[in-house]
Design an enzyme around this catalytic site. Structure first.
Site, PDB file in Angstrom:
ATOM      1  N   SER A  12       0.841  -1.187   0.000  1.00 52.62           N
ATOM      2  CA  SER A  12       0.000   0.000   0.000  1.00 52.62           C
ATOM      3  C   SER A  12       0.880   1.242   0.000  1.00 52.62           C
ATOM      4  O   SER A  12       1.633   1.491   0.950  1.00 52.62           O
ATOM      5  CB  SER A  12      -0.886   0.005   1.245  1.00 52.62           C
ATOM      6  OG  SER A  12      -1.406   1.309   1.410  1.00 52.62           O
ATOM      7  N   ASP A  37      -4.569   3.812  -1.953  1.00 51.59           N
ATOM      8  CA  ASP A  37      -5.637   4.167  -1.014  1.00 51.59           C
ATOM      9  C   ASP A  37      -6.147   5.569  -1.315  1.00 51.59           C
ATOM     10  O   ASP A  37      -5.508   6.563  -0.987  1.00 51.59           O
ATOM     11  CB  ASP A  37      -5.104   4.094   0.421  1.00 51.59           C
ATOM     12  CG  ASP A  37      -4.941   2.660   0.872  1.00 51.59           C
ATOM     13  OD1 ASP A  37      -5.891   1.878   0.715  1.00 51.59           O
ATOM     14  OD2 ASP A  37      -3.846   2.325   1.360  1.00 51.59           O
ATOM     15  N   MET A  70     -11.914   4.762  -0.912  1.00 59.40           N
ATOM     16  CA  MET A  70     -12.545   5.036   0.389  1.00 59.40           C
ATOM     17  C   MET A  70     -13.169   6.422   0.277  1.00 59.40           C
ATOM     18  O   MET A  70     -12.681   7.406   0.860  1.00 59.40           O
ATOM     19  CB  MET A  70     -11.502   4.960   1.503  1.00 59.40           C
ATOM     20  CG  MET A  70     -11.133   3.526   1.865  1.00 59.40           C
ATOM     21  SD  MET A  70      -9.567   3.438   2.730  1.00 59.40           S
ATOM     22  CE  MET A  70      -8.472   3.544   1.344  1.00 59.40           C
ATOM     23  N   MET A 139     -11.706  -5.452   5.143  1.00 53.82           N
ATOM     24  CA  MET A 139     -10.855  -4.556   5.939  1.00 53.82           C
ATOM     25  C   MET A 139     -10.590  -5.203   7.298  1.00 53.82           C
ATOM     26  O   MET A 139     -11.530  -5.595   7.996  1.00 53.82           O
ATOM     27  CB  MET A 139     -11.559  -3.203   6.153  1.00 53.82           C
ATOM     28  CG  MET A 139     -11.681  -2.310   4.931  1.00 53.82           C
ATOM     29  SD  MET A 139     -10.137  -1.895   4.113  1.00 53.82           S
ATOM     30  CE  MET A 139      -9.189  -1.146   5.433  1.00 53.82           C
ATOM     31  N   PHE A 145      -6.392   5.075   7.864  1.00 57.54           N
ATOM     32  CA  PHE A 145      -5.001   5.285   8.280  1.00 57.54           C
ATOM     33  C   PHE A 145      -4.211   3.984   8.198  1.00 57.54           C
ATOM     34  O   PHE A 145      -4.769   2.907   8.440  1.00 57.54           O
ATOM     35  CB  PHE A 145      -4.949   5.806   9.726  1.00 57.54           C
ATOM     36  CG  PHE A 145      -5.727   7.071   9.905  1.00 57.54           C
ATOM     37  CD1 PHE A 145      -5.149   8.300   9.600  1.00 57.54           C
ATOM     38  CD2 PHE A 145      -7.044   7.036  10.323  1.00 57.54           C
ATOM     39  CE1 PHE A 145      -5.893   9.472   9.722  1.00 57.54           C
ATOM     40  CE2 PHE A 145      -7.787   8.201  10.445  1.00 57.54           C
ATOM     41  CZ  PHE A 145      -7.214   9.431  10.147  1.00 57.54           C
ATOM     42  N   ASP A 175      -6.862  -6.259   4.040  1.00 62.62           N
ATOM     43  CA  ASP A 175      -6.167  -4.971   4.074  1.00 62.62           C
ATOM     44  C   ASP A 175      -6.217  -4.390   5.485  1.00 62.62           C
ATOM     45  O   ASP A 175      -7.313  -4.137   6.018  1.00 62.62           O
ATOM     46  CB  ASP A 175      -6.876  -4.024   3.084  1.00 62.62           C
ATOM     47  CG  ASP A 175      -6.224  -2.664   2.973  1.00 62.62           C
ATOM     48  OD1 ASP A 175      -5.124  -2.467   3.519  1.00 62.62           O
ATOM     49  OD2 ASP A 175      -6.831  -1.791   2.311  1.00 62.62           O
ATOM     50  N   GLY A 197       0.975  -2.164   4.191  1.00 62.20           N
ATOM     51  CA  GLY A 197       1.588  -0.844   4.136  1.00 62.20           C
ATOM     52  C   GLY A 197       2.804  -0.769   5.020  1.00 62.20           C
ATOM     53  O   GLY A 197       3.939  -1.013   4.592  1.00 62.20           O
ATOM     54  N   SER A 198       2.585  -0.481   6.291  1.00 65.84           N
ATOM     55  CA  SER A 198       3.727  -0.213   7.178  1.00 65.84           C
ATOM     56  C   SER A 198       4.690  -1.392   7.274  1.00 65.84           C
ATOM     57  O   SER A 198       5.905  -1.186   7.388  1.00 65.84           O
ATOM     58  CB  SER A 198       3.238   0.210   8.562  1.00 65.84           C
ATOM     59  OG  SER A 198       2.132  -0.546   8.960  1.00 65.84           O
TER      60      SER A 198
HETATM   61  C1  DX5 Z   1      -6.313   1.798   5.446  1.00 64.89           C
HETATM   62  C2  DX5 Z   1      -5.831   1.406   4.066  1.00 64.89           C
HETATM   63  C3  DX5 Z   1      -4.780   0.364   4.067  1.00 64.89           C
HETATM   64  C4  DX5 Z   1      -3.524   0.771   4.783  1.00 64.89           C
HETATM   65  C5  DX5 Z   1      -2.816  -0.451   5.254  1.00 64.89           C
HETATM   66  O1  DX5 Z   1      -7.376   2.667   5.308  1.00 64.89           O
HETATM   67  O2  DX5 Z   1      -6.910   0.913   3.302  1.00 64.89           O
HETATM   68  O3  DX5 Z   1      -4.478  -0.035   2.732  1.00 64.89           O
HETATM   69  O4  DX5 Z   1      -2.659   1.507   3.980  1.00 64.89           O
HETATM   70  O5  DX5 Z   1      -1.745  -0.053   6.037  1.00 64.89           O
HETATM   71  P1  DX5 Z   1      -1.104  -1.007   7.134  1.00 64.89           P
HETATM   72  O6  DX5 Z   1      -0.605  -2.230   6.399  1.00 64.89           O
HETATM   73  O7  DX5 Z   1      -0.015  -0.195   7.722  1.00 64.89           O
HETATM   74  O8  DX5 Z   1      -2.195  -1.354   8.099  1.00 64.89           O
HETATM   75 ZN    ZN Z   2      -6.440   0.004   1.340  1.00 63.16          ZN
END
Ligand code: DX5
Ligand code: ZN
Length: 213
Positions: A12, A37, A70, A139, A145, A175, A197-198
């Site tokens: 992400s 995102d 989103m 989700m 975030f 996700d 993501g992170s």
């Molecule tokens: C949250 C996003 C995710 C997010 C995931 O609203 O839809 O895609 O970037 O980030 P991590 O892997 O850090 O939870």
């Molecule tokens: Zn996402």
């Protein structure tokens, strides 16, 4: 012998360095697709990037692009994303009253169509759409975030959804809070596409993507 099912990893870009996207894209060559995102500060309390930035990303990578909307009124985004050339679009079930129509609109543009649901939304609401979807996005954090803790309630949703994959031929994406700690369990529960993501963006990206696979 174990089934040879390839798990796809979708980093992400929310967790990337927005000042250095070109270099970030180069470091993500091991990814199967890139997760974008798109937040409007209405459906979720955060605002990310829009069409010009997505176009710049498109111009700098050949990897498939996966747009996670989103946003309120997701219908208004689809045509422009098709023109930019994204390969996947998901929208939130909670954001439209015309989910069936929108899925078909996305597919008619030659794009893989997905429906996303928030942690608090019942997975059974997806049942009437399963014959239409190319993928479902579950989700595992509340959207808005990166860097939040993984919500294990997603496993009950996977247990409900995975058996339908045989009949209806769709993929499952998870996700939020995905890491090497839960990737294996998620894949065993039926996940085809891991969004992270992170976890990916802290450390060596290729190594992190490899750990998820
Ligand atoms: C949250 C996003 C995710 C997010 C995931 O609203 O839809 O895609 O970037 O980030 P991590 O892997 O850090 O939870
Ligand atoms: Zn996402």
């Amino acid at each position: 012998m174990a089934e040879d099912k390839k798990t796809l990893v979708a980093p992400s870009l929310l967790a990337s360095d927005f000042c250095d996207l070109k270099q970030e894209l180069k470091k993500l060559a091991q990814a199967d697709m890139l997760h974008l995102d798109i937040m409007d500060n209405h459906f979720v309390p955060n605002l990310t990037f829009g069409f010009p930035v997505i176009q710049a990303i498109r111009d700098n990578t050949k990897l498939p692009l996966d747009a996670h909307l989103m946003v309120e009124r997701p219908e208004d985004y689809v045509q422009k994303l098709a023109e930019i050339g994204v390969e996947y679009i998901s929208f939130h079930l909670e954001a439209t009253v015309h989910s069936h129509r929108l899925l078909n609109q996305i597919k008619s543009l030659g794009i893989k169509a997905g429906v996303a649901i928030n942690p608090g939304t019942a997975v059974s609401l997806l049942q009437p759409l399963l014959a239409e979807v190319d993928f479902v996005l579950l989700m595992s954090v509340n959207p808005g975030f990166g860097g939040q803790s993984f919500l294990p309630l997603v496993y009950d949703k996977l247990a409900y959804l995975a058996p339908y994959k045989k009949k209806h031929q769709f993929q499952i994406q998870v996700d939020g809070g995905v890491s090497d700690k839960n990737a294996k369990d998620l894949v065993q529960a039926g996940v085809d596409i891991l969004v992270a993501g992170s976890f990916v963006f802290r450390g060596d990206y290729s190594e992190k993507i490899g750990l998820l696979k």
